[in-house]
Design a protein around this motif. Structure first.
Motif, mmCIF file in Angstrom:
data_model
loop_
_atom_site.group_PDB
_atom_site.id
_atom_site.type_symbol
_atom_site.label_atom_id
_atom_site.label_comp_id
_atom_site.label_asym_id
_atom_site.label_seq_id
_atom_site.Cartn_x
_atom_site.Cartn_y
_atom_site.Cartn_z
ATOM 1 N N GLY A 210 -19.722 -29.531 -36.245
ATOM 2 C CA GLY A 210 -20.674 -29.208 -36.079
ATOM 3 C C GLY A 210 -20.776 -28.159 -36.967
ATOM 4 O O GLY A 210 -22.452 -27.375 -37.490
ATOM 5 N N GLU A 211 -19.852 -27.290 -37.325
ATOM 6 C CA GLU A 211 -19.883 -25.418 -36.955
ATOM 7 C C GLU A 211 -19.281 -25.001 -37.951
ATOM 8 O O GLU A 211 -18.879 -24.527 -38.912
ATOM 9 N N TRP A 212 -17.968 -26.063 -38.427
ATOM 10 C CA TRP A 212 -17.418 -25.410 -39.648
ATOM 11 C C TRP A 212 -17.989 -24.291 -40.749
ATOM 12 O O TRP A 212 -17.838 -23.500 -41.595
ATOM 13 N N ALA A 213 -19.514 -25.179 -41.600
ATOM 14 C CA ALA A 213 -20.026 -24.681 -42.938
ATOM 15 C C ALA A 213 -20.032 -23.158 -42.743
ATOM 16 O O ALA A 213 -20.187 -22.248 -43.426
ATOM 17 N N PHE A 214 -21.024 -22.929 -41.270
ATOM 18 C CA PHE A 214 -21.713 -22.276 -41.320
ATOM 19 C C PHE A 214 -21.081 -20.833 -40.623
ATOM 20 O O PHE A 214 -20.803 -19.655 -41.365
ATOM 21 N N PRO B 4 -20.537 -21.693 -29.586
ATOM 22 C CA PRO B 4 -19.106 -22.000 -30.257
ATOM 23 C C PRO B 4 -19.410 -21.387 -31.113
ATOM 24 O O PRO B 4 -17.408 -20.878 -32.305
ATOM 25 N N GLY B 5 -19.843 -21.798 -32.575
ATOM 26 C CA GLY B 5 -20.601 -20.958 -33.578
ATOM 27 C C GLY B 5 -20.065 -20.058 -33.999
ATOM 28 O O GLY B 5 -19.723 -18.867 -33.997
ATOM 29 N N ALA B 6 -20.951 -18.565 -32.630
ATOM 30 C CA ALA B 6 -21.402 -17.436 -32.934
ATOM 31 C C ALA B 6 -19.701 -17.007 -32.538
ATOM 32 O O ALA B 6 -18.767 -16.107 -33.317
ATOM 33 N N ALA C 270 -13.311 -15.655 -36.837
ATOM 34 C CA ALA C 270 -12.359 -15.613 -38.205
ATOM 35 C C ALA C 270 -13.635 -13.860 -38.996
ATOM 36 O O ALA C 270 -12.291 -13.262 -39.329
ATOM 37 N N ARG C 271 -14.820 -13.652 -38.899
ATOM 38 C CA ARG C 271 -14.824 -12.123 -39.673
ATOM 39 C C ARG C 271 -14.047 -11.201 -39.225
ATOM 40 O O ARG C 271 -14.075 -9.989 -39.783
ATOM 41 N N ASN C 272 -14.011 -11.188 -37.479
ATOM 42 C CA ASN C 272 -12.473 -9.813 -37.170
ATOM 43 C C ASN C 272 -11.085 -9.873 -38.023
ATOM 44 O O ASN C 272 -11.182 -8.850 -38.505
ATOM 45 N N ARG C 273 -10.556 -11.533 -38.176
ATOM 46 C CA ARG C 273 -9.401 -11.679 -38.186
ATOM 47 C C ARG C 273 -9.336 -10.955 -39.694
ATOM 48 O O ARG C 273 -8.707 -9.923 -40.499
ATOM 49 N N ALA C 274 -10.412 -11.473 -40.308
ATOM 50 C CA ALA C 274 -10.411 -10.819 -41.653
ATOM 51 C C ALA C 274 -11.179 -9.770 -42.304
ATOM 52 O O ALA C 274 -10.368 -8.895 -42.978
ATOM 53 N N VAL C 275 -11.864 -8.904 -41.408
ATOM 54 C CA VAL C 275 -11.811 -6.935 -41.233
ATOM 55 C C VAL C 275 -10.384 -6.848 -41.513
ATOM 56 O O VAL C 275 -10.439 -6.027 -42.330
ATOM 57 N N ASP C 276 -9.620 -7.219 -40.531
ATOM 58 C CA ASP C 276 -8.658 -6.998 -39.792
ATOM 59 C C ASP C 276 -7.305 -7.346 -40.880
ATOM 60 O O ASP C 276 -6.582 -5.287 -41.412
ATOM 61 N N VAL C 277 -7.507 -7.748 -42.286
ATOM 62 C CA VAL C 277 -6.741 -8.238 -42.935
ATOM 63 C C VAL C 277 -7.312 -7.356 -43.871
ATOM 64 O O VAL C 277 -6.347 -6.761 -44.586
ATOM 65 N N ILE C 278 -8.311 -6.792 -44.382
ATOM 66 C CA ILE C 278 -9.099 -6.696 -45.679
ATOM 67 C C ILE C 278 -8.643 -5.018 -44.800
ATOM 68 O O ILE C 278 -8.309 -4.108 -45.800
ATOM 69 N N ARG C 279 -8.722 -4.710 -44.057
ATOM 70 C CA ARG C 279 -8.329 -2.838 -43.554
ATOM 71 C C ARG C 279 -7.242 -2.436 -43.774
ATOM 72 O O ARG C 279 -6.185 -1.920 -44.531
ATOM 73 N N ARG C 280 -6.007 -3.458 -42.957
ATOM 74 C CA ARG C 280 -4.262 -3.383 -43.325
ATOM 75 C C ARG C 280 -4.025 -3.465 -44.860
ATOM 76 O O ARG C 280 -3.273 -3.024 -45.426
ATOM 77 N N ASN C 281 -5.357 -3.997 -45.584
ATOM 78 C CA ASN C 281 -4.124 -3.960 -47.003
ATOM 79 C C ASN C 281 -3.785 -5.202 -47.099
ATOM 80 O O ASN C 281 -3.309 -4.868 -48.288
ATOM 81 N N ALA C 282 -3.485 -5.978 -46.305
ATOM 82 C CA ALA C 282 -2.705 -6.871 -45.913
ATOM 83 C C ALA C 282 -2.878 -8.113 -47.213
ATOM 84 O O ALA C 282 -2.283 -9.073 -47.857
ATOM 85 N N PHE C 283 -3.802 -8.600 -47.600
ATOM 86 C CA PHE C 283 -4.878 -9.059 -48.642
ATOM 87 C C PHE C 283 -4.862 -8.262 -50.096
ATOM 88 O O PHE C 283 -5.609 -7.460 -50.151
#
Lengths: 421, 118
Positions: free
Chosen positions: A25-29, A68-70, A76-89
């Protein structure tokens, strides 16, 4: 050894069910909201997959969140921010283009804007090949894995992975924007989205390959996407038309196969087995689709399906109405298959002679030359006119153009019947 | 927003253009002038190509030398007749410009290929 502490949360099984449901139900969101942070489809997918994996553990012990979607989006967004900040990406040279500022801070889970339309319009951009659009939509909007997407197309996983990679590369290299199109382009772009869903539905409704005639998994995905579009574009007449077309066509599902699993022609179906609830819902949507002036191609196709759905028997079908609707459809979207269907309808509305004449008018269309249904229709009209030998020739011609075992059996049966007379 | 460059390659039926009279050719020139004025802010460069009958192809001959032959690289009914290089924000903007290009000849015979540049 100390015993494990008793689980405090709802337990693993309940959490797994909730995660599976949130996946459907929430994947796309969740993905669309995460792309807003990453501006990169691959990284967003990784972060969303990670969030679903975390949810399995967290929800089992800590309870299933109210939204659940929120929860998943925040994770997912916290993980993304983390990855971008650590410059691992390592940022790609050409990130996804969006017309707003990226979200940079951690998400708080409140008021996350619904970005699904951007994701859908990007996956279904007309600059991508139709098959690639379907693959991307299954993968990114429906959340299917590469293996599942490969199964949907009946191709190998390696080939599907290559296709998805190529399509994603085109999105960045050609700079297909992550954006809802301008109102000027919207009708054309909505049409491209609807075509993807229609292609998915048609593939499920009459599987061109494989052991089954129907692919219920694909039909369910197409119906789910159509319903999602209904939520996201509630005022769009063509979206209503596609939803109606899917409901009215799929309403015949139970009557389409006999007890031995062989297909039953529309003319011979037991209409008592049609899904009346789906038809009622489809008819409401058809009326909504036809409020647009002039009606669009999906609205017209749905209207044709509605005429069949409302006919008590094949003989009592309002063929005049069907011919008129095909005339309108051909004016909006001239396709050889629609022209052929119109010719067939003319045969039922005005008799086999008129039908033959209408078919003759199409005889020189090279696009129909290898299309077996043109010869089948010719054979049927000739047969009804008592021109058995010519009918047999037409059926044999059709036989040359189909590799489908079920269809070949049907044609051989017709030929045998003619020869017995 | 960062901009990107696209090459708009105009493919059309060369024989039709060759057979056209001066009025029809002038009309096409006028249409291209109008298009260029309308999009002067995004057009970086543009050229009208001479017919493929004037083209010459140079290849390596595999023995350290070159092979020079008459004719275009590909013998097709539709040929590259001209190009524009434009600078816009994204593909949708490039496609919007491409849709405004004047075409020569019958509908369906001419097409614009939109290629992003590095």
């Amino acid at each position: 050894m100390p015993a494990d502490p008793p689980p405090r949360g709802p337990g693993k099984a309940a959490a797994a069910r909730a995660v599976a449901e949130a996946h459907r139900g929430e994947w796309a969101f969740v993905l669309a909201a995460t792309v807003r942070v990453t501006r990169d489809l691959d990284l967003a997918e990784e972060c969303v997959q990670d969030a679903y994996a975390k949810a399995l553990v967290a929800w089992a012990s800590g309870g299933i969140p109210a939204r659940p979607g929120a929860w998943l989006t925040t994770a997912a967004r916290n993980r993304a921010v983390d990855v971008i900040r650590r410059n691992a990406f390592i940022r790609t040279a050409l990130p996804l283009l969006a017309d707003d500022e990226p979200v940079t801070g951690p998400a708080d889970g409140q008021d996350i804007p619904d970005e699904r339309l951007r994701l859908i319009f990007t996956c279904c951009h007309p600059a991508l090949a139709p098959q690639d659009r379907v693959a991307l939509t299954l993968r990114l909007v429906c959340g299917l894995t590469t293996a599942e997407t490969a199964r949907a197309f009946l191709v190998g996983e390696t080939a599907m992975a290559a296709r998805i990679t190529r399509a994603k590369k085109k999105i960045t290299a050609a700079r297909i924007p992550y954006r809802i199109p301008d109102s000027e382009d919207l009708p054309e772009r909505v049409d491209a989205v609807l075509t993807v869903v229609d292609l998915l539905f048609t593939t499920g409704h009459v599987a061109p390959d494989g052991p089954e005639l129907l692919r219920t998994d694909l039909i369910a995905r197409a119906a789910g996407l159509a319903a999602m579009l209904g939520d996201l574009l509630p005022g769009d007449a063509e979206v209503a038309g596609l939803r109606a077309l899917i409901l009215l066509t799929d309403a015949r599902r139970a009557a389409r196969l006999d007890t031995a699993g062989a297909p039953v022609l529309l003319a011979d179906q037991d209409r008592g087995r049609w899904d009346r609830a789906a038809i009622a819902e489809g008819l409401v949507l058809v009326r909504r689709a036809l409020r647009r002036r002039p009606p669009g191609p999906f609205g017209l196709r749905a209207a044709i399906a509605a005429v069949h759905a409302e006919a008590p028997t094949w003989e009592e079908t309002d063929w005049q109405e069907i011919v008129g609707l095909y005339d309108l459809l051909l004016r909006r979207r001239p396709t050889p298959v629609a022209a052929l269907n119109r010719a067939v309808a003319v045969g039922f509305a005005h008799g086999p002679m008129a039908g033959l004449a209408a078919l003759d008018a199409l005889a020189h269309d090279p696009r129909l030359a290898a299309y077996p249904y043109a010869s089948v229709a010719r054979g049927e009209f000739l047969d009804r006119l008592g021109r058995a030998a010519e009918a047999g020739t037409a059926y044999r011609e059709a036989l040359l153009h189909t590799a489908n075992a079920v269809e070949r059996e049907f044609l051989l049966d017709r030929i045998a019947q003619i020869e017995l007379r | 927003m960062a901009m990107a460059r696209y090459l708009l390659l105009i493919h059309d039926r060369e024989a039709d253009y060759e057979a056209a009279d001066d009025t029809a050719r002038r009309a096409l020139d006028v249409a291209h002038d109008a298009f260029s004025r309308e999009h002067k802010d995004v057009i970086v460069a543009s050229e009208h190509l001479k017919p493929t009958s004037t083209a010459t192809v140079v290849r390596e001959d595999g023995a350290g030398g070159h092979l020079v032959t008459d004719g275009p690289y590909a013998e097709t009914k539709e040929a590259l007749g001209g190009y524009y290089i434009i600078e816009v924000s994204d593909l949708d903007a490039a496609l919007a410009v491409a849709k405004r290009l004047p075409f020569f000849g019958r509908t369906g015979d001419a097409a614009v290929e939109v290629r992003p540049l590095f």
